[in-house]
Design an enzyme around this catalytic site. Sequence first.
Site, PDB file in Angstrom:
ATOM      1  CG  HIS A  15      39.603  33.848  38.965  1.00 13.67           C
ATOM      2  ND1 HIS A  15      38.521  34.128  39.742  1.00 13.67           N
ATOM      3  CD2 HIS A  15      40.628  33.639  39.827  1.00 13.67           C
ATOM      4  CE1 HIS A  15      38.872  34.094  41.016  1.00 13.67           C
ATOM      5  NE2 HIS A  15      40.156  33.804  41.084  1.00 13.67           N
ATOM      6  CB  SER A  36      39.023  28.673  50.770  1.00 10.82           C
ATOM      7  OG  SER A  36      38.589  29.978  50.546  1.00 10.82           O
ATOM      8  CD1 TRP A  94      35.431  47.546  44.745  1.00 13.31           C
ATOM      9  CD2 TRP A  94      35.514  46.083  46.425  1.00 13.31           C
ATOM     10  NE1 TRP A  94      34.760  48.101  45.806  1.00 13.31           N
ATOM     11  CE2 TRP A  94      34.793  47.222  46.859  1.00 13.31           C
ATOM     12  CE3 TRP A  94      35.687  45.021  47.316  1.00 13.31           C
ATOM     13  CZ2 TRP A  94      34.258  47.334  48.131  1.00 13.31           C
ATOM     14  CZ3 TRP A  94      35.153  45.150  48.589  1.00 13.31           C
ATOM     15  CH2 TRP A  94      34.450  46.281  48.974  1.00 13.31           C
ATOM     16  NE  ARG A 119      43.342  29.753  47.588  1.00 10.45           N
ATOM     17  CZ  ARG A 119      42.079  29.934  47.971  1.00 10.45           C
ATOM     18  NH1 ARG A 119      41.208  30.488  47.169  1.00 10.45           N
ATOM     19  NH2 ARG A 119      41.697  29.543  49.171  1.00 10.45           N
ATOM     20  CD1 TRP A 156      37.707  41.249  41.044  1.00 10.14           C
ATOM     21  CD2 TRP A 156      38.771  39.528  40.121  1.00 10.14           C
ATOM     22  NE1 TRP A 156      38.231  40.497  42.059  1.00 10.14           N
ATOM     23  CE2 TRP A 156      38.893  39.428  41.518  1.00 10.14           C
ATOM     24  CE3 TRP A 156      39.364  38.556  39.328  1.00 10.14           C
ATOM     25  CZ2 TRP A 156      39.575  38.393  42.134  1.00 10.14           C
ATOM     26  CZ3 TRP A 156      40.045  37.529  39.955  1.00 10.14           C
ATOM     27  CH2 TRP A 156      40.132  37.455  41.333  1.00 10.14           C
TER      28      TRP A 156
END
Length: 111
Positions: A50, A80, A23, A72, A28
Amino acid sequence: MLEILSLIRSNGDPNWCRSVPNWDRGPWLETLLGLRRARGNPRPRLISSHLPVQLFPKAFFTSKAKVIYTVRNPKDVLVSLFHFSRIFRPYKDPGTLESFLEEFLRGEGQR
């Protein structure tokens, strides 16, 4: 992907990857803390997100930034998320894998 990019950035030396949490290496963008960390990191910066590209800051599109878009396999995402939901207490109990799959396919996964 962050591990691969971190190794490239450190010329293959794994010490940076081992000593700096992910991180901090690739904060992010969509979190205030992540944005602050990203701005404080030396260039070239690694930034994770994201966010859909439409929500990126306008300055991004006139910069020399490079983007690596990772996708993915949905089966991998399902498995997951199922296992993560079992240990991450803010999420509801996922139940059985079969019931979790049905919710996932209806778009009713963990939120």
